[in-house]
Design an enzyme around this catalytic site. Structure first.
Site, mmCIF file in Angstrom:
data_model
loop_
_atom_site.group_PDB
_atom_site.id
_atom_site.type_symbol
_atom_site.label_atom_id
_atom_site.label_comp_id
_atom_site.label_asym_id
_atom_site.label_seq_id
_atom_site.Cartn_x
_atom_site.Cartn_y
_atom_site.Cartn_z
ATOM 1 N N ASP A 126 -20.860 -0.587 20.698
ATOM 2 C CA ASP A 126 -21.232 0.469 19.735
ATOM 3 C C ASP A 126 -20.366 1.876 20.821
ATOM 4 O OD1 ASP A 126 -21.825 2.982 18.177
ATOM 5 O OD2 ASP A 126 -24.771 2.097 18.645
ATOM 6 N N ARG A 128 -19.997 4.502 18.914
ATOM 7 C CA ARG A 128 -20.502 5.778 18.138
ATOM 8 C C ARG A 128 -20.055 7.156 19.093
ATOM 9 N NH1 ARG A 128 -24.729 3.467 14.001
ATOM 10 N NH2 ARG A 128 -25.269 2.593 16.349
#
Length: 205
Positions: A126, A128
């Protein structure tokens, strides 16, 4: 991070009328949007969601994920309450971009799970970043959220930017035969809080 407010307008939707606030990250060139409804600058915790862009789920009705269902559920919840904010963040594919997301889907079609596919492409599970949320929320006068999320990482990220998460509001929508494995991976490998249906569940083909 240099995130600046650009403009705001009304945005009528099937759920009700929101105000759409446009922001520009001058470093990355990415454009982010906040949708607000009601008085969110009164100091009380605001029902809110951080929603990362998902073209396939949000616009193309993909059943491979739960993103589109969560977007609709969050907007409906805000409209029902008459007060809230949704930050729409341009972080397609958990931060790897649309074309790499399609590459990851291709690997998943071959048997990899969503985390394995990212790793095989050389990315983190991930990627982000939520730093842009602080200046966006500050512009809107929001310092405390009742956050609609199943992702504990979002809670930690906001708190690291001195934004209070007064409550985590579960947002479980759209389970189907096409995304069951994906959601099981998010629970088992990424720590998403998805209840007894998925928590700790091992993936099966």
């Amino acid at each position: 991070m240099s995130v600046v407010f650009v403009a705001a307008s009304k945005l009528p939707t099937p759920f009700g009328e929101f105000t759409m606030h446009g922001f520009l990250d001058e470093e990355s060139g990415k454009e982010h949007v906040a949708l607000s409804m009601g008085d969110i600058a009164d100091g009380a915790p605001v029902l809110g969601r951080l929603h990362s862009e998902c073209l396939t789920g949000d616009a193309l009705f993909s059943l491979r994920c739960d993103c589109g269902f969560q977007l609709e559920g969050a907007l409906a919840a805000i409209a029902e309450e008459g007060r809230g904010v949704l930050l729409y963040l341009r972080q397609e594919g958990r931060g790897i971009g649309l074309l790499n997301k399609i590459r990851a889907y291709e690997l998943q079609d071959g048997g990899a799970d969503t985390v394995e596919a990212n790793l095989q492409l050389g990315f983190g599970a991930d990627q982000r970043d939520y730093a842009m949320c602080q200046p966006m929320l500050a512009h809107l006068g929001v310092s405390s959220l009742r956050l609609m999320t199943n992702n504990p990482r979002k809670v930690k990220a906001l708190e690291s930017y001195a934004i209070t998460v007064a409550e985590r509001v579960p947002l479980q929508r759209g389970l189907n035969k096409h995304n069951r494995r994906y959601l099981a991976t998010k629970a088992g490998k990424l720590g998403h809080m998805l209840g007894s249906l998925h928590q700790g569940e091992a993936e099966t083909t």
